[in-house]
Design a protein around this motif. Sequence first.
Motif, short mmCIF file in Angstrom:
data_model
loop_
_atom_site.label_atom_id
_atom_site.label_comp_id
_atom_site.label_asym_id
_atom_site.label_seq_id
_atom_site.Cartn_x
_atom_site.Cartn_y
_atom_site.Cartn_z
N LEU A 107 0.86 -1.19 0.00
CA LEU A 107 0.00 0.00 0.00
C LEU A 107 0.89 1.23 0.00
CD1 LEU A 107 -2.74 1.47 0.40
CD2 LEU A 107 -2.48 1.05 2.85
N MET A 117 -3.79 10.52 9.55
CA MET A 117 -4.45 9.21 9.57
C MET A 117 -4.75 8.90 11.03
SD MET A 117 -3.28 5.55 8.01
CE MET A 117 -3.30 6.12 6.34
N HIS A 120 -5.74 3.57 14.34
CA HIS A 120 -6.45 2.38 13.84
C HIS A 120 -5.56 1.15 14.00
CE1 HIS A 120 -3.81 3.46 10.49
NE2 HIS A 120 -3.87 2.18 10.15
N ASP A 122 -4.41 -2.48 11.85
CA ASP A 122 -4.43 -3.12 10.53
C ASP A 122 -4.84 -4.57 10.76
OD1 ASP A 122 -3.13 -0.72 10.02
OD2 ASP A 122 -1.78 -1.61 8.56
N VAL A 132 4.26 -6.20 9.34
CA VAL A 132 4.09 -5.12 8.36
C VAL A 132 5.38 -4.31 8.38
CG1 VAL A 132 2.77 -3.07 7.70
CG2 VAL A 132 1.59 -5.05 8.67
N ILE A 165 10.29 0.95 9.56
CA ILE A 165 9.79 0.51 10.86
C ILE A 165 9.01 -0.78 10.62
CG2 ILE A 165 7.86 2.15 10.76
CD1 ILE A 165 8.21 2.51 13.81
N ARG A 172 2.04 -6.54 16.08
CA ARG A 172 1.38 -6.58 14.77
C ARG A 172 0.00 -5.91 14.79
NH1 ARG A 172 -1.21 -6.27 11.14
NH2 ARG A 172 -1.31 -7.39 9.17
N ILE A 174 -1.13 -3.52 17.06
CA ILE A 174 -1.24 -2.32 17.90
C ILE A 174 -1.95 -1.19 17.13
CG2 ILE A 174 0.79 -2.85 19.32
CD1 ILE A 174 2.32 -0.74 17.71
N HIS A 176 -2.25 2.56 15.81
CA HIS A 176 -1.24 3.49 15.31
C HIS A 176 -1.90 4.49 14.37
CE1 HIS A 176 -1.61 0.25 12.36
NE2 HIS A 176 -1.30 1.16 11.46
N ILE A 178 -1.04 8.62 12.06
CA ILE A 178 -0.16 9.75 11.74
C ILE A 178 -0.87 11.03 12.19
CG2 ILE A 178 0.87 11.09 9.85
CD1 ILE A 178 2.36 8.48 10.25
N ASN A 196 4.33 6.92 2.08
CA ASN A 196 4.64 5.79 2.95
C ASN A 196 4.24 4.50 2.25
OD1 ASN A 196 5.26 4.71 5.83
ND2 ASN A 196 3.35 3.74 5.22
N THR A 198 3.59 0.44 2.87
CA THR A 198 3.46 -0.64 3.84
C THR A 198 3.41 -1.96 3.08
OG1 THR A 198 1.10 -0.17 3.99
CG2 THR A 198 2.47 0.59 5.80
#
Length: 206
Positions: A107, A117, A120, A122, A132, A165, A172, A174, A176, A178, A196, A198
């Motif tokens: 992505l 962002m 949320h 993933d 990720v 990162i 995996r 958590i 997170h 922006i 970015n 991912t």
Amino acid sequence: MTSITLAPGLTYYPDYLDRPAQERLLQSLREITREAPLFTPRMPRTGKPFSVRMTNCGPLGWVSDVEGYRYQPVHPETRRPWPAMPDQVLRSWEELSAYPHPPDACLINFYEPTARMGLHQDKDEEEFAAPVVSLSLGDTALFRYGGLERKDPTKSIRLRSGDAIVFGGPARLIYHGIDRLIEGSSDLLPQGGRLNLTLRKVGKPL
Ligand code: MD3
Ligand code: FE
């Protein structure tokens, strides 16, 4: 290569890509966005647009519209397959993921200076054993991460152009997000903003 463990499963690699590597990656992203233009994702149900624009490369791409979040093999507007993942991206996954299969989705998020962002998780993937891997280009972002529950306390770090990162194992899932960009912090993108990537393994390995 410098690595900093920020929490169990969460490893930060400052300056992972040097400037020439960042410029090569940016050139690949320009080619990808010619084949697969940035689109504006929308929130499920409400249709409210995200402030981040997106595209993807690799076999699967993440999309969001009124129908919901999902991975699909074609661009939501052109209906064409996503472009291939650049070798440089696949090599970064091999070096950083410690996972024995290639990623099936990459992505690409594009942030204008005012984009953000929200916090949320993933969790649209099936294979949570894969981490990720995130690669940042352009303006510095204030990245916030917390724990497995939305109410858990959060910390912030700055993600700069060239940083990687990795979120695996207990990190995996958590929360997170922006919070904002620091405008004018990088001269990689002539018009400013941030990209970015991912890298993800979406499906269970065959
Ligand atoms: C932690 N992107 O695309 S990258 C996303 O900078 C996303 O565009 C942000 O969150 C961005 O979903 C953050 C860091 C990141 C990416 C994926 C994660 C952190 C993650 C997956 C699980 C946990
Ligand atoms: Fe995310």
